[in-house]
Design a protein around this motif. Structure first.
Motif, mmCIF file in Angstrom:
data_model
loop_
_atom_site.group_PDB
_atom_site.id
_atom_site.type_symbol
_atom_site.label_atom_id
_atom_site.label_comp_id
_atom_site.label_asym_id
_atom_site.label_seq_id
_atom_site.Cartn_x
_atom_site.Cartn_y
_atom_site.Cartn_z
ATOM 1 N N VAL A 327 0.847 -1.182 0.000
ATOM 2 C CA VAL A 327 0.000 0.000 0.000
ATOM 3 C C VAL A 327 0.887 1.238 0.000
ATOM 4 C CG1 VAL A 327 -1.818 1.223 1.259
ATOM 5 C CG2 VAL A 327 -1.738 -1.281 1.301
ATOM 6 N N LYS A 344 -6.867 3.643 3.329
ATOM 7 C CA LYS A 344 -8.074 2.814 3.392
ATOM 8 C C LYS A 344 -7.655 1.343 3.457
ATOM 9 C CE LYS A 344 -12.607 2.164 1.270
ATOM 10 N NZ LYS A 344 -13.291 2.440 2.551
ATOM 11 N N LEU A 345 -8.279 0.600 4.358
ATOM 12 C CA LEU A 345 -7.927 -0.798 4.555
ATOM 13 C C LEU A 345 -8.975 -1.717 3.950
ATOM 14 C CD1 LEU A 345 -6.841 -0.689 8.311
ATOM 15 C CD2 LEU A 345 -5.398 -0.419 6.299
ATOM 16 N N ASP A 346 -8.510 -2.821 3.377
ATOM 17 C CA ASP A 346 -9.474 -3.856 3.030
ATOM 18 C C ASP A 346 -9.589 -4.802 4.224
ATOM 19 O OD1 ASP A 346 -7.360 -5.652 2.962
ATOM 20 O OD2 ASP A 346 -7.203 -5.672 0.781
ATOM 21 N N LEU A 350 -2.846 -6.426 8.296
ATOM 22 C CA LEU A 350 -1.945 -5.364 7.845
ATOM 23 C C LEU A 350 -0.632 -5.423 8.602
ATOM 24 C CD1 LEU A 350 -1.996 -2.621 6.069
ATOM 25 C CD2 LEU A 350 -2.206 -1.515 8.298
ATOM 26 N N PHE A 368 -6.988 3.149 14.098
ATOM 27 C CA PHE A 368 -7.721 2.183 13.283
ATOM 28 C C PHE A 368 -9.182 2.581 13.421
ATOM 29 C CE2 PHE A 368 -9.684 -2.185 13.115
ATOM 30 C CZ PHE A 368 -9.400 -2.443 11.778
ATOM 31 N N THR A 448 -10.235 2.650 8.084
ATOM 32 C CA THR A 448 -9.052 3.356 7.585
ATOM 33 C C THR A 448 -8.000 3.360 8.689
ATOM 34 O OG1 THR A 448 -9.848 5.506 8.366
ATOM 35 C CG2 THR A 448 -10.402 4.876 6.098
ATOM 36 N N LEU A 449 -6.766 3.590 8.294
ATOM 37 C CA LEU A 449 -5.673 3.792 9.236
ATOM 38 C C LEU A 449 -5.245 5.239 9.116
ATOM 39 C CD1 LEU A 449 -4.199 1.846 11.200
ATOM 40 C CD2 LEU A 449 -2.356 1.719 9.537
ATOM 41 N N LEU A 465 3.624 -0.154 4.403
ATOM 42 C CA LEU A 465 2.306 -0.658 4.772
ATOM 43 C C LEU A 465 1.942 -1.746 3.773
ATOM 44 C CD1 LEU A 465 0.326 2.679 5.372
ATOM 45 C CD2 LEU A 465 1.347 1.218 7.097
ATOM 46 N N HIS A 467 -0.781 -5.169 3.071
ATOM 47 C CA HIS A 467 -1.774 -6.162 3.430
ATOM 48 C C HIS A 467 -1.130 -7.543 3.366
ATOM 49 C CE1 HIS A 467 -5.288 -3.712 3.970
ATOM 50 N NE2 HIS A 467 -5.071 -3.075 2.829
#
Length: 473
Positions: A327, A344-346, A350, A368, A448-449, A465, A467
């Motif tokens: 990311v 934005k996180l899926d 992570l 988070f 999101t982070l 970062l 995933h």
């Protein structure tokens, strides 16, 4: 399978039902064995068995049939396992080296030590006919034997939790044991019973010496409440452990609420341990189903002199085989009070790490965040501490003791590594000098982070970062 709402994707958890302490950690012919306290009939603690899983890389685990069942001597409480390469026990009956498990038989107010052995690489186990090998000396809490071969004195050495101290025993053959010494009644923290000891020798980073580290779990009595792991650094001559520090000095291995009963793998040259990721304050109530509890990420151990003090340092095992496309990779990021750096996180785990090049901020925050809930990490330069705030982190009502702000002293922040799974966060600070492990149970699915600085700026370099793939695939 293994995709339930609160199923960890990086951490070992049983397919179903209750799990607590790691037991019998042993490496043999390319396989890491993880035994664990297991109740196969319920999601809460009950009559203890030894569950069993194996891995070739400490990431992908295969759950095997139960290894040890309760019997007329009692439940199967915690313990350890060794490979008896010289067949000192005389229990070898095949071409394989014999494995010997040393464990606590827990009867009604009577704990004693017993052994079982395996001649087929740890798959099936036979309990020794002469159990127990160490009878109870008249003490209520007398458990969790951790055994290793001590080269200098040419004998097996056992560390055994006994009330709120540690007894050391010696044996030539894993069957006949004699008491060597007792340590701890005047040392360290005594807010609860001592459990799950481990005695290991570690080289000091950058120095031509080794020190012995005695690991002891304690429940309750943690700096933030409940279960915790403490450690002592000193010398061991095959008979006695002598602590370097003053009796009142307390050293915590992990300042979070959810790292307990950690012990190391035997028969492996590198010191690696794993802990139970929960806390006895609420372990029976956490909302995961159809299983309860997970293990931490396995961690490499070292010893470093920090500000003149010997400090146990931890780093997660290499996770790069699970890395997805980055990311963020090797970036430099400047955080200012008026800006939020947001990723934005899926719905996958992570991995995050960064070095702190410069900081004039009073606080540096990593959050988070969902729409209504958040888990926040605060690096507070004024108070010289790290805080993890999980008061609004999702499901918290299952226990009045769960919602918390947990603190860890930190004089300065140089770097951090963060591992975020579905229900846990593991934070390693300053090359593993300080560690925090915390659970949380989010209700939302999109997050999101956020990275923020207050009252000044923070410059992060080598920011990464990524995933991570699930280890269940």
């Amino acid at each position: 399978m293994y995709d339930e709402q609160y199923r960890p994707q990086l951490h070992f958890s049983p397919k179903e039902n209750w799990m607590n302490d790691p037991n019998g950690l042993v490496y043999y012919k390319g396989e890491y064995h993880l035994f664990y306290q297991y109740h196969p009939h319920s999601m809460v603690w009950g009559p203890m068995h030894w569950g069993h899983a194996v891995s070739k890389d400490l990431l992908h685990w295969e759950e095997l049939p139960i290894a040890l069942y309760p019997d007329e001597l009692g439940q199967i409480f915690s313990g350890s396992a060794v490979v008896d390469t010289q067949n000192t026990s005389g229990l070898k009956t095949s071409d394989e080296d014999v494995m010997v498990a040393i464990f606590t038989h827990h009867g009604e107010d009577n704990e004693k030590q017993s052994i079982a052995y395996s001649n087929d690489r740890g798959i099936t186990w036979v309990k020794y006919a002469g159990n127990p090998i160490i009878p109870n000396p008249g003490q209520k809490d007398f458990r969790d034997p951790k055994v290793f071969w001590h080269e200098e004195s040419e004998k097996w050495v056992m560390s055994l939790a006994s009330g709120d101290c540690i007894r050391f025993y010696g044996s030539p053959n894993l069957i006949d044991w004699e008491l060597l010494s007792v340590f701890g009644s005047e040392y360290g923290a005594h807010g609860g019973v001592w459990e799950c000891p481990d005695l290991i020798q570690l080289p000091v980073e950058g120095e031509d010496q080794k020190k012995w580290v005695l690991i002891v779990s304690i429940n309750p009595g943690g700096p933030n409440g409940g279960s915790v792991v403490q450690y002592f650094v000193g010398e061991f001559d095959g008979v006695e452990f002598v602590c370097d520090d003053r009796p009142e000095v307390v050293k915590w291995a992990d300042f979070g609420r959810d790292f307990y009963a950690a012990v190391t793998w035997s028969n492996f040259p590198e010191p690696i341990w794993i802990g139970w990721m929960s806390n006895w304050q609420y372990a029976n109530q956490v909302p995961s189903e159809p299983f309860r509890s997970a293990m931490s990420i396995p961690r490499k151990l070292g010893l470093r002199r920090v500000d003149g003090e010997f400090t146990l340092v931890q780093s997660p095992i290499d996770l790069s085989s699970l890395f997805k496309k980055a990311v963020v990779s090797n970036e430099t990021i400047t955080l200012r009070p008026s800006e939020i750096y947001q990723v934005k996180l899926d719905n996958r785990p992570l991995f995050a790490k960064a070095n702190v090049l410069n900081s004039t901020a009073s606080e540096f925050l990593i959050t988070f965040r969902g729409e209504q809930e958040r888990l926040e990490i605060v690096f507070d330069q004024k108070r010289k501490e790290v805080r993890i705030d999980r008061r609004d982190s999702g499901q918290i009502s299952f226990s009045e003791l769960f919602a918390s702000i947990d603190r860890m002293p930190l004089a300065r922040l140089n770097d951090f590594t963060l591992i975020l799974d579905k229900t846990s966060i593991e934070l390693f600070v300053n090359q593993g000098n300080r560690v925090m492990t915390e659970l949380f149970f989010p209700l939302e699915s999109e997050f999101t982070l956020d990275f923020r600085a207050l009252d000044g700026e923070v410059i992060l370099e080598n920011v990464e970062l990524r995933h991570l793939e699930s280890t269940w695939k």
